[in-house]
Design an enzyme around this catalytic site. Structure first.
Site, mmCIF file in Angstrom:
data_model
loop_
_atom_site.group_PDB
_atom_site.id
_atom_site.type_symbol
_atom_site.label_atom_id
_atom_site.label_comp_id
_atom_site.label_asym_id
_atom_site.label_seq_id
_atom_site.Cartn_x
_atom_site.Cartn_y
_atom_site.Cartn_z
ATOM 1 N N CYS A 45 24.003 -36.860 16.004
ATOM 2 C CA CYS A 45 24.137 -38.317 16.158
ATOM 3 C C CYS A 45 25.124 -38.894 15.141
ATOM 4 O O CYS A 45 25.099 -40.083 14.861
ATOM 5 C CB CYS A 45 22.797 -39.009 15.997
ATOM 6 N N ASP A 48 23.508 -33.453 5.953
ATOM 7 C CA ASP A 48 22.368 -33.139 6.827
ATOM 8 C C ASP A 48 21.000 -33.283 6.167
ATOM 9 O O ASP A 48 20.070 -33.737 6.804
ATOM 10 C CB ASP A 48 22.523 -31.706 7.359
ATOM 11 N N ARG A 90 29.698 -25.015 16.975
ATOM 12 C CA ARG A 90 29.573 -25.429 15.575
ATOM 13 C C ARG A 90 30.690 -24.874 14.702
ATOM 14 O O ARG A 90 31.303 -23.854 15.040
ATOM 15 C CB ARG A 90 28.237 -24.915 15.017
ATOM 16 N N TYR A 126 20.896 -17.971 16.317
ATOM 17 C CA TYR A 126 21.674 -19.210 16.266
ATOM 18 C C TYR A 126 21.178 -20.225 15.238
ATOM 19 O O TYR A 126 19.983 -20.531 15.175
ATOM 20 C CB TYR A 126 21.681 -19.894 17.646
ATOM 21 N N HIS A 135 15.785 -35.406 6.553
ATOM 22 C CA HIS A 135 16.926 -35.071 7.421
ATOM 23 C C HIS A 135 17.974 -36.165 7.257
ATOM 24 O O HIS A 135 18.184 -36.986 8.145
ATOM 25 C CB HIS A 135 16.417 -35.000 8.869
ATOM 26 N N LYS A 176 16.972 -25.746 8.392
ATOM 27 C CA LYS A 176 15.860 -26.564 8.891
ATOM 28 C C LYS A 176 14.506 -25.974 8.500
ATOM 29 O O LYS A 176 13.570 -26.700 8.200
ATOM 30 C CB LYS A 176 15.943 -26.681 10.412
ATOM 31 N N ARG A 205 18.830 -24.669 18.666
ATOM 32 C CA ARG A 205 17.460 -24.522 18.219
ATOM 33 C C ARG A 205 16.522 -24.495 19.419
ATOM 34 O O ARG A 205 16.778 -25.139 20.428
ATOM 35 C CB ARG A 205 17.060 -25.691 17.310
ATOM 36 N N SER A 257 19.739 -34.858 15.026
ATOM 37 C CA SER A 257 20.832 -33.888 15.166
ATOM 38 C C SER A 257 21.878 -34.409 16.144
ATOM 39 O O SER A 257 21.533 -34.987 17.176
ATOM 40 C CB SER A 257 20.284 -32.564 15.699
HETATM 41 O O1 SAT Z 1 20.963 -25.535 14.477
HETATM 42 S S1 SAT Z 1 20.709 -26.531 13.426
HETATM 43 O O2 SAT Z 1 19.294 -26.878 13.437
HETATM 44 O O3 SAT Z 1 21.041 -25.997 12.138
HETATM 45 C C1 SAT Z 1 21.646 -27.894 13.707
HETATM 46 C C2 SAT Z 1 20.922 -29.116 14.062
HETATM 47 O O4 SAT Z 1 20.199 -29.147 15.048
HETATM 48 O O5 SAT Z 1 21.087 -30.123 13.354
HETATM 49 MN MN MN Z 2 20.544 -31.782 11.275
#
Ligand code: SAT
Ligand code: MN
Length: 635
Positions: A290, A313, A411, A237, A266, A246, A96, A288
Site C-alpha cells: 500500500c 516496513d 520483489r 518466498y 508494521h 514478518k 505469503r 502490505s
Molecule cells: O513477503 S513479505 O511478507 O515479506 C512482504 C509483505 O507482504 O509485505
Molecule cells: Mn510489509
C-alpha cells in the site's frame, strides 16, 4: 568455475554431517545450546552438509555464483545492473500464504480469532514428520542474524536454519548476518530459533529444480510465541521463508513486545525536515503493498522539505529515558514490490536497486536487464516473463487476457545502505524519537485524506478500525476491502484484542503527551475520474499539516470522526492533477476532507462487526469509543 569448487569456496565452515564426528568439527561459536540444536536438526533433516554463514561479501558472492551455476539465479548484465541477480519462483510459490500461517499457543483464545491455530504438540508433531529427511541431498545453512543494529538495547538475535541458498543471500541483505552476531551471542546468549526448509529433498543423483518448494497443503508457516520459535516448511518466498521479517520482527516480536512493554509494528519510519530545518520522525502503518516504501523514500513536491528513510516496513519502539517513544528499523534491506515502482512513483527506490540487488519474479529483457509493469519505461518488444517463458506486449493467455511480464508481487531485495536518501542515523542503536503515527490503507470511498485522533483511546480505535483493499502480497482474492487493524492482521503474534489492550496501556508507561500524535490517511479515494489525490510526492502536503499539528499549529475542524484539516489547511501550492482544473480540485479537496455521514455510519457498523468475534476480550474502551462516534454521527 565448477560447482564443486564454488561450493568449497563458499563453505569454509561447511561440514559433511555423516563423515564428521561432532567432536572433530570446528564450530564458529562456543554456544553449546546452539551447536546442539543445529546438530539435532541436521540429523532430523538428514542434510548433506552443514554450512555456518559468516555473512561476508565473499560468502554472499560465492553462494550467488553457485546459484547461477545451478540455474536458480540469472546473473543480470553487469553493465546495466552490476552485482544483480534474478530469481524466478515456482508459479505456486509467489506470496505469503496466510491460510497456511499459524499462531500456535497452548490455549486457542491466546491466538485469537484472526489467526489460524493448532496446538503446539500437534503442530510440532506434524511438522517434525515433514522435517524428517527433508534436506536429503541439500546443504543446511546456519544463519545467525540480528534484527536491529548489533548490540542495540532494542535489537534481538535469531538463528535461521534453512536449506535454501536463496534465503541465505536474501537474509544477508535484509538482516545483519554472520560471525559478529555469534560473537554478540557469546556462549549462552538468548536467540530466537527459526527453522526453515523448502520441503523438497533430493534423491541421489536427482537434478534440482530452480525453485524447489512443497505443494500448498504441505506448507506451514508456524509460530510458537510462548517459546519464541518459528517453524516454516514448504515455501521459499518472502515472508514465508525470510524468517527475520514478518515471522520474527512482527509475529514473535509483537508477542515479546507485549510481555516487555514495547511495540513491534508494521510501520515505515521516515525523517522529515522542514524548510526551517525542524526535524520530525514519523512512522506509518499501511498494509502490505500500500505504498510504505514509496512514502519512506518520497521526493517531496513542496520546495524546501526533505524526506529521509529510516525503514520501509517494520518499526520496533521502546520508551526512552525522556519518556518519548524511540524507533529502530530492525531490518537492513528493502524487500519492495517491484511492479509500479518507477522514477515517477519512487525515484529513490529506483536508484537504490541499480546494483547489488536480488530481483524475484521480474521479467528479463534481452539485454540482461529487468522490467516490470509500471516501471515507467516502454515495455520491451521481447522479454522472458516471470515464469521463464517468451513474452511480448501482445502475449495473451488461453482466455485472450493479456499476460503480465512480471508477477504483481514481484520483489526487489536491496541493501538499505544503498538508498540515496537513507538517514544518517538509520542505524542509531538508540533509535529515533517518534512524533507521529499514521495509519492508512487503500479505501476507494468514505475515508478522508487525513484525520487526526482526538486522544490516545481514539488513536487506538482508529488503528483498530483500519481496513484496506487486498493486494497481491497475499495469495488470496485481490481488491476486496478487509479489516486490517493496525495493518497487522496477517502479523499479530497473539490475540488481536489483547494487542489493542496493550496499545491502550501505553499511557500507563509514560506521559501520554509524550506519545506520538496519531493520524489516519487515505491516498486512494476514487471518483468517476479515478484517484482523487495524486499521492506519492504530493503526500508531503499532508505530512506538512501533520507537522503543523504536532507543533500545535495547523488549522482543523473537530468532527465526530476526528480533527479534519480545514479546506485551506493543506498547502496546495504547485499541485497539478492533469485531470482536474484548479476549481475542480478545490471541490475534490472539499470531498476528501469532509465527513460522509452515511458512509461513516456504515463504516462504524462494519467496525462493530469486526469486533464481534473477540467477544468480551475486545477492550471496553474501544467499544465505548465506537458507541461515542456512532452517537455523534447520528446527531
Ligand atoms: O513477503 S513479505 O511478507 O515479506 C512482504 C509483505 O507482504 O509485505
Ligand atoms: Mn510489509
Amino acid at each position: 568455475m565448477s560447482c564443486k569448487k564454488t561450493a568449497k569456496r563458499a563453505c569454509k565452515t561447511t561440514v559433511k554431517t555423516k563423515a564428521a564426528k561432532a567432536s572433530a568439527v570446528k564450530y564458529p561459536t562456543r554456544h553449546e545450546e546452539l551447536i546442539k540444536w543445529v546438530n539435532d536438526f541436521a540429523k532430523l533433516t538428514q542434510a548433506k552438509n552443514v554450512h555456518w554463514c559468516d555473512g561476508t561479501k565473499k560468502e554472499y558472492n560465492a553462494i550467488c555464483e553457485s546459484m547461477v551455476e545451478s540455474g536458480a539465479f540469472v546473473k543480470l548484465n553487469p553493465k546495466k545492473r552490476p552485482g544483480c541477480y534474478l530469481a524466478r519462483s515456482h508459479w505456486s510459490d509467489v506470496a505469503r500464504v496466510e491460510n497456511r500461517t499459524y499462531i500456535s499457543t497452548e490455549k486457542r483464545e491466546d491466538a485469537g480469532p484472526t489467526n489460524n491455530w493448532v496446538a503446539p504438540d500437534e503442530l510440532k508433531k506434524t511438522m517434525t514428520d515433514l522435517y524428517k529427511g527433508c534436506m536429503k541431498g541439500r546443504t543446511l545453512y546456519v544463519i545467525p542474524f540480528s534484527m536491529g543494529p548489533i548490540g542495540s538495547p532494542i535489537s534481538k538475535i535469531g538463528v535461521e536454519l534453512t536449506d535454501s541458498p536463496y534465503v541465505v543471500v536474501n537474509m544477508i541483505i535484509m538482516t545483519r548476518v554472520g560471525t559478529k552476531v555469534l560473537k554478540q551471542l557469546g556462549k549462552d546468549g538468548e536467540f530466537i530459533k527459526c527453522l526453515h526448509s523448502v520441503g523438497a529433498p533430493l534423491k541421489p543423483g536427482q537434478k534440482d529444480v530452480p525453485w524447489p518448494c512443497a505443494p500448498l497443503e504441505k506448507k506451514y508457516i508456524s509460530h510458537f510465541p510462548e517459546t519464541s520459535e518459528i517453524w516454516s516448511f514448504g515455501s521459499g518466498y518472502g515472508g514465508n521463508a525470510l524468517l527475520g521479517k514478518k515471522c520474527l520482527a512482527l509475529r514473535i516480536a509483537s508477542s515479546l513486545a507485549r510481555k516487555e512493554g514495547w511495540l513491534a509494528e508494521h510501520m515505515l519510519i521516515l525523517k522529515l525536515t522542514s524548510p526551517e530545518n525542524k526535524v520530525h520522525y514519523i512512522t506509518a502503518a499501511f498494509p502490505s503493498a500500500c505504498g510504505k516504501t514509496n512514502l519512506a523514500m518520497m521526493e517531496p513536491r513542496l520546495p524546501g522539505w526533505k524526506v529521509e528513510t529510516i525503514g520501509d516496513d517494520i518499526a520496533w519502539m521502546k520508551i526512552g529515558a525522556d519518556g518519548r517513544l524511540y524507533a529502530i528499523n530492525p531490518e537492513s534491506g528493502f524487500f519492495g514490490v517491484a511492479p509500479g515502482t518507477s522514477m515517477d512513483s519512487n525515484p529513490n527506490a529506483m536508484r537504490t536497486i541499480t546494483k547489488n540487488t536480488i530481483f524475484t519474479n521480474c521479467a528479463l529483457t534481452d539485454d540482461g536487464d529487468i522490467w516490470w509493469e509500471g516501471m515507467g519505461v516502454p515495455a520491451p518488444a521481447h522479454a522472458i516473463d516471470w515464469q521463464g517463458k517468451d513474452w511480448t506486449p501482445d502475449t495473451v493467455d488461453k482466455d485472450g487476457k493479456k499476460v503480465k511480464a512480471a508477477h504483481p508481487n514481484a520483489r526487489f531485495t536491496a541493501p538499505a545502505a544503498q538508498c540515496p536518501v537513507i538517514a544518517g542515523e538509520w542505524e542509531d542503536p538508540n533509535g529515533v524519537p517518534v512524533s507521529a503515527f499514521l495509519f492508512g490503507g487503500r479505501r476507494p470511498t468514505v475515508i478522508p485524506l487525513v484525520n487526526q485522533a482526538k486522544d490516545w483511546t481514539h488513536a487506538v480505535f482508529m488503528g483498530s478500525a483500519a481496513g484496506s483493499e487486498t493486494t497481491a502480497a497475499n495469495l488470496a482474492e485481490v481488491g476486496v476491502v478487509r479489516r486490517d487493524p493496525m495493518a497487522m492482521l496477517p502479523f499479530f503474534g497473539y490475540n488481536a484484542a489483547d494487542y489493542m489492550l496493550h496499545w491502550l496501556t501505553m499511557p500507563l508507561r509514560t506521559d501520554v503527551n509524550k506519545l506520538p500524535k496519531v493520524f489516519f490517511t487515505n491516498w486512494f479515494r476514487k471518483d468517476e475520474k479515478g484517484f482523487m489525490w495524486n499521492g506519492f510526492g504530493d503526500n508531503i502536503r499532508v505530512l506538512k499539516w501533520v507537522c503543523e499539528r504536532i507543533e500545535g499549529k495547523g488549522k482543523a475542524v473537530e468532527t465526530p470522526i476526528g480533527f479534519l484539516p480545514t479546506p485551506d489547511a493543506i498547502d496546495m501550492t504547485g499541485y497539478v492533477d492533469p485531470q482536474r482544473s484548479a476549481a475542480e480540485m478545490k471541490k475534490t479537496m472539499k470531498d476528501l476532507l469532509s465527513v460522509d455521514v452515511e458512509g461513516w455510519k456504515k463504516e462504524i457498523e462494519a467496525v462493530a462487526e469486526s469486533y464481534k468475534p473477540f467477544g468480551n476480550r475486545m477492550p471496553y474502551a474501544l467499544k465505548a469509543k465506537l458507541a461515542e462516534i456512532k452517537a455523534a454521527l447520528e446527531k
